[in-house]
Write a protein that holds these residues in place. Structure first.
Motif: not given
Length: 718
Positions: A528-542
């Motif tokens: 699965q690929l999630m596509v986001i912009g800079p404002a939603d970068a904190p959503l990534m489960p790093l």
């Protein structure tokens, strides 16, 4: 009073009476401060419906569906259109549809979709060339479905000119077109000259002119219309009553892209949105149930329309739309087996160019991994003509790294004895690899046109074979494995996303242009690929050590390369742990330092190695997502594409990759005596300092055992 006077007075009286009656019948105009009378308009009911009750509220009635796609021939016949050439590679042409072909020798492949009932017509090419090209010795050859359709000398230098060739080998449906360019410089000769020779094709004006898309709307006409859209750089429209509210448009785009084998840009618009831009050749319209069923129809503007009623299963698309053969896939090399490169798609290659580059592209299995010193072997069959200038060279490269340099100015033979070229197998990687043959032949003399040659200067034979040693089933954490199996229907935006871009509409180009290269194993979880912009970068489960959301955002921000990313804020204990990790894995660079030196338009991340099938794509604002989708789709099947845990897409379309050195190789089969040495060698190569530490500990333990034995025996002797 005469009779005429009486008649005149009677007519005047009648007209005055009519005027007074009209004045009293009309409502008096509203005075200032008074409310104007309300004129109620009763909506027209749908066909077969009942009129509304007089006192009913307007919102109780749903709007009737649009009529443009409910069927019927167009009231006006369509103007003749050109069915354009469609490049087999995404983003090959620029935004205006201009494709540049460079070098003394070049070949480009195209597909041409023709509607049904297309008679044998002429194939038209719109082209221009640089003034450096010498027409008398240059040639453009055109092949249609494997047979030569004609040739011409390139002589258009000021602007685009059209050349028509017989299209006797053209047929309705899919046609394969190959165009070969042979350029000769009018003044100079040599390696550098190849980079100043070019021709350009206007793909949107090159193709076959047809009067219409067929008398009846059917699947073939629909496919031809879609191909026309793609070749012109126009997205296929999906008209929906509620665009962006569900994943239906995404799933339709992915389904069509997979079946047609096309890089299909798609956009979703409202059913009631006005048409803009050039007239549509094809589109998809989603209508409420009860409008005649699913099928192909002729729209009011003449377009071929695939009508899908709400609630129609996607399997109907499989029934209606033909499953066209996709472009050739990259061949899979079987480790441990000697394979001729002709089986990998590389036929005998003879060249008269002074700079020539050709590639053998192949894919290694995902569970193949060698990090130690095992050797692969290339049995190289080649030959070159006598009398080549001094300094002529042939480079043999593996994934861009030169493994052999061969002179071409001495010992010429038409076919030399086979040359065995051994190189480290660890130069190959799981996934796509490339072996490159790069020839550089100086001009003799360089300040005059090249002499006429009646045969190739260099020939590389398809009998050349490649042998790669087998390995135990092992793998490294790598996003390439998931990317090769990614389907457009598995591309989405997070439900928690706050930014309006890219949003559901922004992922449609990705859904239509990404199709799986390798099928997902039965029972396995699809990527699965999630596509986001800079404002939603904190959503990534790093879960990558030292990687922060802000550090990734800085890569796509407008900042000079090398700007700090917050690495100095790492706590001291974390710094110490990172130092020890880098010491053990023999890796001096950190993710923060690597990210600080990167700049691009998108970042592809495998944020958590524990979930290797979960990928995230961080996109810079105002990025052309259709261009990005084409670059990502093409890079998945090329050497040098996205790999590791972080991949940065630069503005020029190249990729830069970072692999987490803390991720060890993973065993996918039980350890045994047969694979012990290879496994130990791979782990030792992955972390040499750590392996040396283990050996040192073992040496100390061995010394301790020996010392204990010596001391014990001395005590007994006493």
């Amino acid at each position: 009073m005469t009779r005429k006077d009486r008649l005149r007075r009677t007519c005047c009286a009648v007209f005055m009476a009519l005027g007074l009656a009209g004045a009293f019948a009309l409502p008096a105009p509203a005075q200032e401060g008074e409310e104007a009378p309300l004129i109620q308009i009763v909506p027209v009911p749908p066909s077969g419906g009942a009129l509304p009750e007089p006192g009913a509220e307007p919102e109780q009635y749903a709007p009737a569906p649009i009529q443009r796609d409910l069927g019927g021939r167009a009231p006006q016949p369509r103007m003749p259109v050109v069915m354009p050439l469609l490049s087999t590679a995404p983003n090959a042409a620029d935004q205006n549809g201009i494709l540049r072909v460079q070098g003394e020798y070049a070949s480009e492949a195209f597909r041409l979709f023709l509607p049904p009932m297309t008679q044998a017509a002429q194939l038209t090419l719109s082209y221009r060339s640089t003034i450096n090209v010498l027409p008398e010795r240059s040639l453009v050859q055109v092949f249609v479905n494997g047979r030569e359709a004609g040739s011409f000398a390139p002589s258009s230098f000021a602007g685009f000119s059209r050349v028509s060739l017989p299209g006797t080998d053209l047929r309705p449906g899919v046609n394969d077109v190959r165009i070969v360019f042979r350029h000769h410089h009018r003044i100079f000769c040599g390696t550098d000259v190849s980079f100043s020779l070019w021709s350009e094709l206007d793909l949107r004006q090159s193709g076959v002119q047809v009067a219409d898309f067929g008398d009846l709307p059917d699947a073939e006409a629909f496919v031809a219309g879609i191909a026309s859209h793609v070749a012109r750089g126009q997205p296929l429209e999906i008209r929906s009553p509620a665009p962006g509210h569900d994943t239906l448009a995404r799933d339709i785009a992915a389904r069509l892209g997979n079946r047609l084998g096309l890089y299909l840009p798609v956009r979703e618009v409202s059913s009631w949105a006005p048409a803009t831009g050039p007239a549509a050749a094809a589109r998809i319209s989603i209508l409420p149930a009860g409008n005649g069923g699913t099928g192909f129809r002729r729209g009011g503007d003449g377009a071929i329309v695939l009508v899908l009623e709400e609630g129609t299963p996607l399997s109907e698309i499989d029934r209606l739309v033909p499953d066209l053969p996709p472009p050739p896939r990259t061949a899979l090399l079987q480790p441990g087996v000697t394979t001729p490169i002709s089986d990998l798609g590389y036929a005998d290659h003879g060249t008269t160019a002074h700079y020539d580059r050709s590639d053998v592209i192949f894919r290694m299995p995902d569970d193949w991994l060698i990090l130690a010193s095992q050797k692969a072997e290339l049995g190289f069959d080649y030959g070159f003509s006598d009398g080549l200038p001094a300094g002529a060279l042939l480079l043999v490269k593996v994934n861009g790294e030169t493994v052999r340099l061969l002179p071409l100015d001495t010992g010429a033979e038409e076919r030399l004895p086979r040359l065995q070229i051994r190189f480290n197998a660890r130069m190959l990687r799981p996934g796509v690899n490339a072996i490159t043959f790069e020839a550089m032949i100086p001009g003799d003399p360089p300040d005059q046109p090249c002499p006429v040659r009646h045969g190739p200067m260099l020939t590389i034979y398809g009998d050349t074979d490649l042998t790669v040693p087998d390995s135990p089933d092992m793998a490294m954490a790598d996003m390439g494995t998931a990317l090769a199996r990614l389907d457009g229907s598995r591309i989405a935006t997070p439900p928690e996303a706050l930014a309006p871009e890219p949003g559901p509409a922004g992922i449609l180009p990705l859904a239509g242009m990404i199709r799986p290269l390798i099928p997902v194993q039965e029972g396995a979880e699809p990527p699965q690929l999630m596509v986001i912009g800079p404002a939603d970068a904190p959503l990534m489960p790093l879960g990558l050590t030292g990687v922060t959301a802000q550090g990734l955002v800085n890569v796509i921000s407008a900042r000079p390369a090398g700007t700090a990313t917050g690495a100095d804020e790492v706590p001291p204990l974390e710094r110490a742990r990172l130092f020890l990790r880098n010491l053990v894995t023999d890796d001096a660079g950190r993710a923060e330092d690597w990210l600080a030196a990167q700049s691009g338009v998108a970042v592809l991340v495998q944020p958590d190695p524990a979930q290797p099938r979960s990928l995230w794509l961080l996109v810079a604002p105002r990025t052309d997502l259709t261009w990005l989708a084409g670059e990502l789709s093409a890079a998945r099947d090329q050497a040098g594409g996205p790999a590791g845990q972080i991949a940065v897409l630069r503005a020029d379309g190249s990729w830069s990759n970072w692999r987490d050195p803390a991720q060890p190789p993973r065993m996918l089969e039980p350890l045994s005596a047969a694979n012990l040495t290879v496994v130990l060698g791979s782990y030792a190569s992955w972390a040499p300092l750590g392996f040396m530490g283990i050996l040192l500990v073992l040496a100390w333990l061995s010394g301790l055992v020996a010392l204990t034995f010596v001391l014990a025996t001395r005590e007994r002797r006493r």
